[in-house]
Design a protein around this motif. Structure first.
Motif, PDB file in Angstrom:
ATOM      1  N   SER A 137       0.855  -1.191   0.000  1.00 26.49           N
ATOM      2  CA  SER A 137       0.000   0.000   0.000  1.00 26.49           C
ATOM      3  C   SER A 137       0.885   1.232   0.000  1.00 26.49           C
ATOM      4  O   SER A 137       2.002   1.205   0.533  1.00 26.49           O
ATOM      5  CB  SER A 137      -0.919   0.023   1.230  1.00 26.49           C
ATOM      6  N   THR A 157      -4.206   1.520   5.638  1.00 25.60           N
ATOM      7  CA  THR A 157      -5.244   1.214   4.646  1.00 25.60           C
ATOM      8  C   THR A 157      -5.869  -0.160   4.879  1.00 25.60           C
ATOM      9  O   THR A 157      -6.940  -0.455   4.352  1.00 25.60           O
ATOM     10  CB  THR A 157      -4.676   1.252   3.216  1.00 25.60           C
ATOM     11  N   THR A 162      -5.910  -0.039  -0.895  1.00 32.57           N
ATOM     12  CA  THR A 162      -6.130   1.398  -0.743  1.00 32.57           C
ATOM     13  C   THR A 162      -7.454   1.629  -0.026  1.00 32.57           C
ATOM     14  O   THR A 162      -8.193   0.694   0.277  1.00 32.57           O
ATOM     15  CB  THR A 162      -6.111   2.109  -2.107  1.00 32.57           C
ATOM     16  N   GLY A 212      -5.864   8.250   0.286  1.00 29.88           N
ATOM     17  CA  GLY A 212      -5.685   6.927  -0.288  1.00 29.88           C
ATOM     18  C   GLY A 212      -5.397   6.988  -1.772  1.00 29.88           C
ATOM     19  O   GLY A 212      -4.526   6.278  -2.281  1.00 29.88           O
ATOM     20  N   LEU A 222      -2.021   5.832  -3.603  1.00 27.02           N
ATOM     21  CA  LEU A 222      -2.213   4.759  -4.569  1.00 27.02           C
ATOM     22  C   LEU A 222      -1.547   5.111  -5.900  1.00 27.02           C
ATOM     23  O   LEU A 222      -0.911   4.263  -6.536  1.00 27.02           O
ATOM     24  CB  LEU A 222      -3.703   4.501  -4.784  1.00 27.02           C
ATOM     25  N   VAL A 244     -11.374   7.029  -6.029  1.00 30.77           N
ATOM     26  CA  VAL A 244     -10.510   5.878  -6.301  1.00 30.77           C
ATOM     27  C   VAL A 244     -11.132   5.003  -7.388  1.00 30.77           C
ATOM     28  O   VAL A 244     -10.438   4.544  -8.304  1.00 30.77           O
ATOM     29  CB  VAL A 244     -10.256   5.059  -5.022  1.00 30.77           C
TER      30      VAL A 244
END
Length: 299
Positions: free
Chosen positions: A9, A14, A197, A203, A207, A235
């Motif tokens: 990660s 996460t 993530t 995040g 990522l 995301v």
């Protein structure tokens, strides 16, 4: 030949460890082969917390060879200083003084090659331990634990992976967080990388850093989104736009978080979480079978 899965990660927190531990448990349940979980987060190894029944079967101290300068033999030519890429050597001919900083030394051996006076010798300095545990059934857990004060994470991870290389049919590397050298050392020879993530802007940011690293290494990978239900869809949009494989989604669940805090996620898994992992395991099983049928070549 072992099939190696690295779980990584871009940032801490996460859910990388919970994914590593749960996949280890579920792969043990779904396949007949032996599975090994390797905790490569040597600064903070905590996979063992979730296996109260684990028994130690082997422990080994890992040392780093640190050069020492014999000042009675040294001519203070400073050739070793010029050879050292890590600025670990101080030589002051006018004092005279010659010393090697063990915190900066990477034990590359260049100074021994440089020295024409046979004034440099190497001596072992412990940097940590490697421990092998037996959990349940045909499964094992290995961890590296860095000695407090040591900065040789990468060296210890390399020794850990060398010890367990091809010991089991399936090996899971639980990588340190981030994108630094210890992470690269952990994942670079994996057959598949799972990036974990969370659906937040933090995040997503980290990522993207991790995806850039994986692409630079040219490795196959997919993404698991943890804590779904928090944050936003940024995301998901990123993965869709970049055509990155989404392996699965794990919903945010307070009961599951409570089990994690108690170290009990290997004993009780909420049904919704369990089904999410079942989908991820199905994908991994197909990839493992593809790999086995492809004469162990990388895709």
């Amino acid at each position: 030949m072992s099939y190696r899965i690295a779980i990584a990660s871009g940032k801490g927190g996460t859910g990388k460890t919970s994914v590593s531990v749960t996949l280890f448990k579920r792969l043990n349940e779904s396949r007949d082969e032996s599975v090994l979980l390797v905790d490569c987060d040597v600064e903070e190894p905590n996979d063992l917390i979730f296996f109260s029944e684990a028994e130690t079967i082997d422990e080994q101290e890992i040392s780093q060879l640190i050069p020492h300068i014999n000042q009675e033999k040294c001519s203070y030519c400073r050739k070793c200083v010029e050879y050292c890429e890590f600025n670990a050597i101080v030589v002051l001919p006018t004092v005279p003084y010659a010393e090697i900083n063990s915190s900066l030394c990477h034990s590359c051996g260049a100074c021994l090659v440089a020295c024409d006076d046979a004034a440099i010798t190497e001596h072992p300095k412990p940097i940590g331990t490697i421990t092998m545990y037996e959990t349940t059934g045909n499964s094992r857990l290995a961890e590296g634990r860095l000695k407090v004060g040591s900065t040789m994470q990468t060296m210890l991870i390399r020794a850990l992976k060398k010890k367990v290389y091809d010991l089991n049919d399936i090996t899971i590397y639980d990588a340190p967080p981030g994108t630094s050298c210890p992470v690269v050392e952990t994942i670079h020879d994996a057959d598949y990388v799972i990036l974990v993530t969370e659906p937040t802007l933090f995040g997503l940011h980290d990522l993207k850093l991790m995806v850039a690293l994986i692409k630079e290494l040219g490795m196959p990978f997919g993404v698991v989104i943890n804590k779904v239900g928090l944050g936003d869809d940024s995301v998901h949009d990123y993965l869709k736009n970049e055509q990155i494989e989404l392996l699965g989604e794990l919903p945010f669940d307070r009961a599951y978080a409570s089990l994690y805090a108690k170290g009990e996620i290997t004993h009780k898994i909420p049904e919704e979480i369990y089904q999410s992992y079942t989908g991820i395991i199905d994908v991994l099983n197909r990839k493992i079978m593809h790999y086995e049928g492809d004469n162990h070549s990388k895709w």
